[in-house]
Design a protein around this motif. Structure first.
Motif: not given
Length: 90
Positions: A43-47, A83-88
């Protein structure tokens, strides 16, 4: 982007030499592969999260002969974007 381009981008952003960036990338990918081979999640938090799932045996059809075949059970790597990757990407 291929591996060479990724190494160049890492070297530039992290202020490393290309040799150091390649070594870091290779070590990272090797470690992820080792953990997945053991059945662990990475798990890579944010990725995102890499995991291994088991696919059950199933029946398929050979498209050339239309003959029914059995597709054996296997393990596959699954990736769920964070979530951060999806948002980006949006």
């Amino acid at each position: 982007m291929n591996k060479t381009e990724l190494v160049n981008a890492i070297a530039e952003k992290a202020n490393l030499s290309k040799v150091q960036a390649k070594a870091a990338l290779d070590a990272s990918l090797e470690t992820v592969a080792e953990e997945l081979a053991k059945g662990e999640k990475v798990a890579l938090i944010g990725f995102g999260t890499y995991s291994v799932i088991e696919k059950a045996e199933r029946t398929g059809i050979n498209p050339a002969t239309k003959e029914k075949i059995t597709i054996p059970a296997k393990k596959v790597v699954k990736f769920k974007a964070g979530a951060e990757l999806e948002k980006a990407v949006k």
